[in-house]
Structures are given as C-alpha cells and as structure tokens.
Scaffold this motif. Structure first.
Motif, PDB file in Angstrom:
ATOM      1  N   LYS A  15     165.302  57.600 152.370  1.00  0.00           N
ATOM      2  CA  LYS A  15     165.336  56.283 153.001  1.00  0.00           C
ATOM      3  C   LYS A  15     164.029  55.539 152.756  1.00  0.00           C
ATOM      4  CE  LYS A  15     168.639  57.385 156.575  1.00  0.00           C
ATOM      5  NZ  LYS A  15     168.943  57.467 157.999  1.00  0.00           N
ATOM      6  N   ALA A  16     162.917  56.257 152.856  1.00  0.00           N
ATOM      7  CA  ALA A  16     161.613  55.624 152.650  1.00  0.00           C
ATOM      8  C   ALA A  16     161.443  55.153 151.207  1.00  0.00           C
ATOM      9  CB  ALA A  16     160.496  56.589 153.032  1.00  0.00           C
ATOM     10  N   VAL A  17     161.950  55.918 150.254  1.00  0.00           N
ATOM     11  CA  VAL A  17     161.848  55.522 148.848  1.00  0.00           C
ATOM     12  C   VAL A  17     162.627  54.228 148.624  1.00  0.00           C
ATOM     13  CG1 VAL A  17     162.586  56.146 146.507  1.00  0.00           C
ATOM     14  CG2 VAL A  17     161.375  57.813 147.915  1.00  0.00           C
ATOM     15  N   GLN A  18     163.727  54.054 149.331  1.00  0.00           N
ATOM     16  CA  GLN A  18     164.596  52.890 149.119  1.00  0.00           C
ATOM     17  C   GLN A  18     164.167  51.654 149.913  1.00  0.00           C
ATOM     18  OE1 GLN A  18     168.420  54.465 150.179  1.00  0.00           O
ATOM     19  NE2 GLN A  18     168.527  55.769 148.358  1.00  0.00           N
ATOM     20  N   ASP A  19     163.377  51.851 150.969  1.00  0.00           N
ATOM     21  CA  ASP A  19     163.045  50.742 151.860  1.00  0.00           C
ATOM     22  C   ASP A  19     161.533  50.610 152.008  1.00  0.00           C
ATOM     23  OD1 ASP A  19     162.570  49.036 154.041  1.00  0.00           O
ATOM     24  OD2 ASP A  19     164.345  49.731 155.116  1.00  0.00           O
ATOM     25  N   PRO A  20     160.948  49.535 151.480  1.00  0.00           N
ATOM     26  CA  PRO A  20     159.492  49.361 151.562  1.00  0.00           C
ATOM     27  C   PRO A  20     158.959  49.338 152.996  1.00  0.00           C
ATOM     28  CG  PRO A  20     160.436  47.779 150.021  1.00  0.00           C
ATOM     29  CD  PRO A  20     161.587  48.472 150.701  1.00  0.00           C
ATOM     30  N   ASP A  21     159.738  48.808 153.927  1.00  0.00           N
ATOM     31  CA  ASP A  21     159.281  48.786 155.314  1.00  0.00           C
ATOM     32  C   ASP A  21     159.130  50.206 155.863  1.00  0.00           C
ATOM     33  OD1 ASP A  21     159.227  46.015 155.353  1.00  0.00           O
ATOM     34  OD2 ASP A  21     161.294  45.860 156.091  1.00  0.00           O
ATOM     35  N   LEU A  22     160.016  51.101 155.452  1.00  0.00           N
ATOM     36  CA  LEU A  22     159.938  52.488 155.906  1.00  0.00           C
ATOM     37  C   LEU A  22     158.882  53.265 155.130  1.00  0.00           C
ATOM     38  CD1 LEU A  22     163.729  53.352 156.342  1.00  0.00           C
ATOM     39  CD2 LEU A  22     162.094  52.559 158.080  1.00  0.00           C
ATOM     40  N   SER A  23     158.772  53.002 153.845  1.00  0.00           N
ATOM     41  CA  SER A  23     157.785  53.732 153.044  1.00  0.00           C
ATOM     42  C   SER A  23     156.369  53.445 153.510  1.00  0.00           C
ATOM     43  CB  SER A  23     157.947  53.433 151.554  1.00  0.00           C
ATOM     44  OG  SER A  23     157.677  52.084 151.276  1.00  0.00           O
ATOM     45  N   ALA A  24     156.135  52.280 154.083  1.00  0.00           N
ATOM     46  CA  ALA A  24     154.801  51.941 154.593  1.00  0.00           C
ATOM     47  C   ALA A  24     154.348  52.925 155.666  1.00  0.00           C
ATOM     48  CB  ALA A  24     154.809  50.511 155.142  1.00  0.00           C
TER      49      ALA A  24
END
Length: 166
Positions: free
Chosen positions: A59-68
């Motif tokens: 999920k983090a790889v796909q979503d910049p808000d989560l990867s932050a």
C-alpha cells in the motif's frame, strides 16, 4: 504362603513401576506434542504478521501519502527512491521471513541476497538503512543475516559484476 505373598508383592511392584514408566512416557509425549503445537501457532502468527507487513508495504509503495510515513531515512529521498527503497525492504523482508521460518537455510538466503545485491538501488537502500539495523539484538536471526548482507553489499560495490556467481 510367604513365597506367594512375596511373589505377589514383587509382581505388584513390577506392575507399578511399569505403569509409572508408561505414565512418564505418555506425559513426556504429551509435553512434546504441546511444544510442537505452540511452535506451530507461533509459525502461523509469524506468517500472519509477515503477510500484514507485506500488505502494508504494498500500500505504501502505491500511495505517496502512505509511503511518507515510512520515510525514516536520514537523507532526502525522492518519491521514486522512497518507493524503490520500500520495495527493496519488501525483498529483503521476504528472504528474512523465509530464513526465520526455515523455508530456506542461511546459504540459500545468502544466495538470493547475492543476486539482489547486484542492484545499485538495493545497495543504496542498504546503506541508508544501516541505522535501522544498529539496534538489532546480537543473537537475532536478522542480525545474523544482515551481517552477511553487509559483506555482500561491500563486495558487490567493490568488485566486478561476476564475483557473486562463483
């Protein structure tokens, strides 16, 4: 009559000793079964936690808000680099998990890591996460594996592209 009583007492003593031995054997067997069952549930729990961690990384790889949230590097990294580092973490985590579960032994895990460490991006990830591994317990499986990966990364950075195949 006394001989008969002595014989009966001996037979009862032998019977009691055999029964005690059988009960102790049964208790030891039940204890082993209980330990195996606990290990089985621990392995299931470990697999579930790994699956959840992997799903969160995806999920983090796909979503910049989560990867932050997972940007814990001590240098500035672009969004592309962050996704690459998270993917590198997933690759390493997969091999670590297989090693912990006994699916692969240390030599097999290191064989996989030798291939992954050919990637310049993985080596960069490994270098910027050095501080992440600094507090690993000395006797942990991850400390063991990561110490070997440190050596592989050093060799891959210093030597030609063919060192790892021999």
């Amino acid at each position: 009559m006394t001989a008969g009583l002595a014989f009966a007492a001996g037979a009862l003593t032998a019977f009691a000793a055999q029964r005690l031995h059988d009960e102790n054997t049964l208790l030891a067997h039940l204890d082993r079964m209980h330990q195996e069952q606990q290990q089985h549930y621990q392995r299931i729990d470990m697999a579930d936690k790994h699956r959840l961690q992997f799903d969160l990384l995806c999920k983090a790889v796909q979503d910049p808000d989560l990867s932050a949230v997972l940007d814990t590097y001590e240098i500035e990294v672009s969004q592309t680099q962050l996704r690459q580092y998270l993917f590198a973490n997933a690759l390493y985590g997969n091999i670590l998990h297989a090693f912990r579960m006994g699916t692969v032994n240390l030599d097999e895990a290191l064989g996989h890591m030798r291939g992954i460490c050919q990637s310049r991006i993985f080596r960069e990830y490994w270098e910027v996460t050095l501080h992440h591994r600094a507090s690993l317990p000395a006797d942990s499986q991850e400390r063991l594996l990561s110490g070997h990966v440190d050596e592989i990364v050093t060799r891959a950075s210093d030597e030609n592209d063919q060192w790892w195949v021999s």
